[in-house]
Design an enzyme around this catalytic site. Sequence first.
Site, short mmCIF file in Angstrom:
data_model
loop_
_atom_site.label_atom_id
_atom_site.label_comp_id
_atom_site.label_asym_id
_atom_site.label_seq_id
_atom_site.Cartn_x
_atom_site.Cartn_y
_atom_site.Cartn_z
N ASN A 23 0.85 -1.19 0.00
CA ASN A 23 0.00 0.00 0.00
C ASN A 23 0.90 1.25 0.00
OD1 ASN A 23 -1.42 2.27 1.10
ND2 ASN A 23 -3.08 0.89 1.63
N HIS A 26 0.96 6.27 1.82
CA HIS A 26 1.70 7.23 2.64
C HIS A 26 2.90 7.86 1.92
CE1 HIS A 26 -1.19 6.78 5.64
NE2 HIS A 26 -1.03 5.47 5.66
N HIS A 59 -5.54 3.60 -1.71
CA HIS A 59 -6.87 3.97 -1.20
C HIS A 59 -7.19 5.39 -1.68
CE1 HIS A 59 -9.58 4.31 2.67
NE2 HIS A 59 -10.22 4.64 1.57
N ARG A 61 -9.32 8.10 -1.07
CA ARG A 61 -10.30 8.52 -0.04
C ARG A 61 -11.18 9.63 -0.59
NH1 ARG A 61 -8.70 6.64 5.41
NH2 ARG A 61 -10.50 7.83 6.07
N ARG A 65 -7.01 12.83 0.76
CA ARG A 65 -5.93 13.32 1.64
C ARG A 65 -4.56 12.77 1.23
NH1 ARG A 65 -7.30 10.16 7.23
NH2 ARG A 65 -9.32 11.13 6.88
N GLU A 86 -8.59 0.52 -3.06
CA GLU A 86 -9.42 0.57 -1.84
C GLU A 86 -10.32 1.78 -1.95
OE1 GLU A 86 -7.16 0.83 1.71
OE2 GLU A 86 -6.17 -1.06 1.39
N THR A 117 -8.23 3.56 8.36
CA THR A 117 -9.47 2.80 8.31
C THR A 117 -9.67 2.07 9.64
OG1 THR A 117 -8.93 2.47 6.00
CG2 THR A 117 -10.78 1.21 6.86
N GLU A 167 -11.10 -9.34 3.13
CA GLU A 167 -9.82 -8.95 3.73
C GLU A 167 -10.08 -8.80 5.22
OE1 GLU A 167 -7.26 -6.22 1.75
OE2 GLU A 167 -6.39 -5.52 3.63
N HIS A 210 -3.69 -4.48 7.77
CA HIS A 210 -3.82 -3.31 8.65
C HIS A 210 -2.89 -3.43 9.85
CE1 HIS A 210 -5.28 0.30 10.53
NE2 HIS A 210 -5.87 0.57 9.38
N1 PXP Z 1 -5.88 -3.16 4.02
C1 PXP Z 1 -6.84 -2.22 4.08
C2 PXP Z 1 -8.21 -2.57 3.62
C3 PXP Z 1 -6.56 -0.92 4.53
O1 PXP Z 1 -7.54 0.01 4.59
C4 PXP Z 1 -5.23 -0.60 4.89
C5 PXP Z 1 -4.90 0.79 5.33
O2 PXP Z 1 -5.10 1.67 4.29
C6 PXP Z 1 -4.26 -1.61 4.79
C7 PXP Z 1 -4.61 -2.87 4.37
C8 PXP Z 1 -2.82 -1.34 5.11
O3 PXP Z 1 -2.69 -1.01 6.46
P1 PXP Z 1 -1.31 -0.44 6.96
O4 PXP Z 1 -1.04 0.82 6.22
O5 PXP Z 1 -1.56 -0.23 8.43
O6 PXP Z 1 -0.28 -1.50 6.69
#
Ligand code: PXP
Length: 271
Positions: A23, A26, A59, A61, A65, A86, A117, A167, A210
Site C-alpha cells: 500500500n 503514505h 486507497h 479517499r 488526503r 481501496e 481505516t 480482507e 492493517h
Molecule cells: N488493508 C486495508 C483494507 C486498509 O484500509 C489498509 C490501510 O489503508 C491496509 C490494508 C494497510 O494497512 P497499513 O497501512 O496499516 O499496513
Amino acid sequence: MTSRSSSTHSAAHGAGTLRLGVNIDHVATIRNARGGRHPDPLRAAHLAVEGGADGITAHLREDRRHISDTDIARLKSELTRPLNLEMAATQEMLAIALRHVPNACCLVPERREERTTEGGLDVTGGLESLKRITGELRSAGIRVSLFIEPDLAAIEASARIGADIVELHTGAYCEKALDDDAKGIAREVERLARAATAAHAAGLEVHAGHGLTYNTVAAVARMPEMMELNIGHFLIGEAIFGGLIAAVRRMRVLMDEARAPAPKRALKAVK
Ligand code: PXP
C-alpha cells in the site's frame, strides 16, 4: 522494472504462495505535505514491485488526503502488477472504479475524521447497497474484496453479498502486539485463524491487512487459507530507515562536488 527482475519475480512467487500487496498511500501523504510531485507514489510502486510486491494497493479517499485521481490513472496505466483500489462503497467511487477497471476493489468503511481505516465494514447493516455495488463491479470484471472484522457474521454476510474476497482486519491483533499483551495476541490470532478457515469454507478468498509489521506478519502469514497480505504504513516508515543513509550520502556528494575547487579543470582547459 526490468524484464530480468520480472522473470525472477514470477519464479519466486508461483501459484500457492502468499501474495504481498504494498500500500503506497503514505508516499502520497508525504508528497501532499508540500503539494508538489515528490515523492511520486508511482515510482514507489515500481520499487515495491522490484522488491517483490505482487500487487499495489492504493486507497482513494473521499477527501483525497493522500492518493489522488491522477495517481489512480497513472498506476492503472503504468503498473506492471495488479492494482487493488481501496474505496468507500459510494456512487462516486463506483463510477471511478468502473472508469479505471482495476484488478480488484477493496470496499472499506470511511469516516472523514479517522486517521486510518478503523474497523471493518458494516456488512450486515449495509448488505443491500453492498450487494448492488459488488454486482456492478463484478459485472465489469473487477474482483471485489470486503474489508471486514474477523467475525463469523461478517463472513456470512460477505458470502451473501457475493464478494470474491474478504480482507480480514488485523488492526486489533496488531494493537495487542504493540501493547505486548500476550493473552490478547493469542486471542486475536485465534480469532483471525477461525475467520480465515470459515471464509475459505464459504468459498471466499482470504486476505488480511492493517497495522502489520515485521513482528506481527508471521502469525498471519502462517495461516494456510491466507492468499494475500496488504501492508503499507510500516513499510513506508521502514523505507525511511533503509533509504536515509543513501539519500544523505548522495546530497553530501552533490554539495561537495559543487564546492570542489574547479580551478584544476579550468586551468587544464586554459592550457
Ligand atoms: N488493508 C486495508 C483494507 C486498509 O484500509 C489498509 C490501510 O489503508 C491496509 C490494508 C494497510 O494497512 P497499513 O497501512 O496499516 O499496513
